[in-house]
Motif scaffolding. Sequence first.
Motif, PDB file in Angstrom:
ATOM      1  N   GLY A   8       0.791  -1.223   0.000  1.00 57.35           N
ATOM      2  CA  GLY A   8       0.000   0.000   0.000  1.00 57.35           C
ATOM      3  C   GLY A   8       0.819   1.267   0.000  1.00 57.35           C
ATOM      4  O   GLY A   8       0.445   2.267   0.627  1.00 57.35           O
ATOM      5  N   GLY A   9       1.951   1.241  -0.708  1.00 55.22           N
ATOM      6  CA  GLY A   9       2.721   2.472  -0.899  1.00 55.22           C
ATOM      7  C   GLY A   9       2.259   3.177  -2.160  1.00 55.22           C
ATOM      8  O   GLY A   9       1.177   2.909  -2.700  1.00 55.22           O
ATOM      9  N   VAL A  10       3.102   4.061  -2.674  1.00 57.99           N
ATOM     10  CA  VAL A  10       2.694   4.835  -3.841  1.00 57.99           C
ATOM     11  C   VAL A  10       2.528   3.940  -5.070  1.00 57.99           C
ATOM     12  O   VAL A  10       1.637   4.175  -5.902  1.00 57.99           O
ATOM     13  N   ILE A  11       3.347   2.883  -5.191  1.00 54.89           N
ATOM     14  CA  ILE A  11       3.207   1.985  -6.340  1.00 54.89           C
ATOM     15  C   ILE A  11       1.912   1.188  -6.235  1.00 54.89           C
ATOM     16  O   ILE A  11       1.129   1.113  -7.191  1.00 54.89           O
ATOM     17  N   GLY A  12       1.668   0.588  -5.072  1.00 53.51           N
ATOM     18  CA  GLY A  12       0.469  -0.232  -4.904  1.00 53.51           C
ATOM     19  C   GLY A  12      -0.820   0.555  -5.032  1.00 53.51           C
ATOM     20  O   GLY A  12      -1.774   0.096  -5.664  1.00 53.51           O
ATOM     21  N   THR A  13      -0.877   1.749  -4.449  1.00 53.89           N
ATOM     22  CA  THR A  13      -2.105   2.535  -4.542  1.00 53.89           C
ATOM     23  C   THR A  13      -2.336   3.041  -5.955  1.00 53.89           C
ATOM     24  O   THR A  13      -3.479   3.135  -6.411  1.00 53.89           O
TER      25      THR A  13
END
Length: 365
Positions: A15-20
């Motif tokens: 749930g970091g910038v890549i996942g979100t």
Amino acid sequence: MSGLPERTDALVIGGGVIGTSIACHLAESGVRTVLLERDALGSGASGSTAGVVRTYFPGDARTGSLAVRSLAAYHDLAARTGTTLGLRRVGFLVLFTEDRQVTDFRQDRAAQHAAGVDVELVTASEAAQLNPLLDERTIVAAAWSPEAYACDPAAIVHGYATAARDAGALLRTQTPVTGIDPDGQVRTSEGNIRAETIICAAGPWSRSVADMAGVRLPVTTYPIELLLTDAPAPLTTLPMTLHPSSLRIRTWHDRILIGMGRPGPGESRQAWLDRLSQQLGTTYPALAGARIERGWSGDFDGSPDGSAFIGRDPTRPFLYAAGFSGHGLCQAPAAGEIVRDLLADKRTWIDTAALATDRCPVEAV
């Protein structure tokens, strides 16, 4: 909080910038999406960066093309959602201390321009005008890229998470993945969920997640530390400035943010700090002897060649976006777009074969 659904089309882990970003792109394209984060959103690598989105990556025009596309997407996200991302232009200055570095830049410049990167060679004197703390006698020239922005990483993660939820995605925090079965059953601390496709965007934990699924993902995890010092006098905004030693500085509110990699093999933290302090004082005389304090630290996920992996495993429904080496903020929107297109078997705007793990030999694992 209700339990997890029994199944989903796409399960994003991280749930970091890549996942979100991935969750947002998938949900907005109509894919039933669930995102699982082991802690809080943005609590991993996304919260440990220097908070700069840039487009110039020396010697790596491919990453530059991802960053150019991502910067445009950030401006669009802010305009489309009304989210304040804290984007403030600061520019990016790369210092050259040897003539061969200037030669390398000139050989790379055409590829950078073809990728849409705005970067030019400037003299030592011009570099010192851009960063007044710089001793121009310590360099021979520099590369200047104006398209670099200070940003608020937490706001970016929040913006993508909100847009993903608005499009129907389910985001679950405090839900670590504990196992992945061959049939797509994902085990978590909050129950199990079966996914048609699993997408690994777990940052420093990406290799562990891939291992659970029996997938080779040649990323490593390494610690980073950012430091702070007082400005010698009230300053206007300094550009993010990178020295060949890997020393980098920029203004951080009314202070100066400093980074220089991490201690080398067998090097103590104090020896590393001494080396950093010496380089800082040589390059920026006004900071000689400055008191250096802890800022924050964290872990990054890196690849053998320093460029991210974005692709799909050829043997099972498992996609990945990992190994960003601390530059995930610069590439997250493009990564989300690429994963969305890979999932849909849609031709994307970039040659994804060059982004896959196949480019690294097995021994790089």
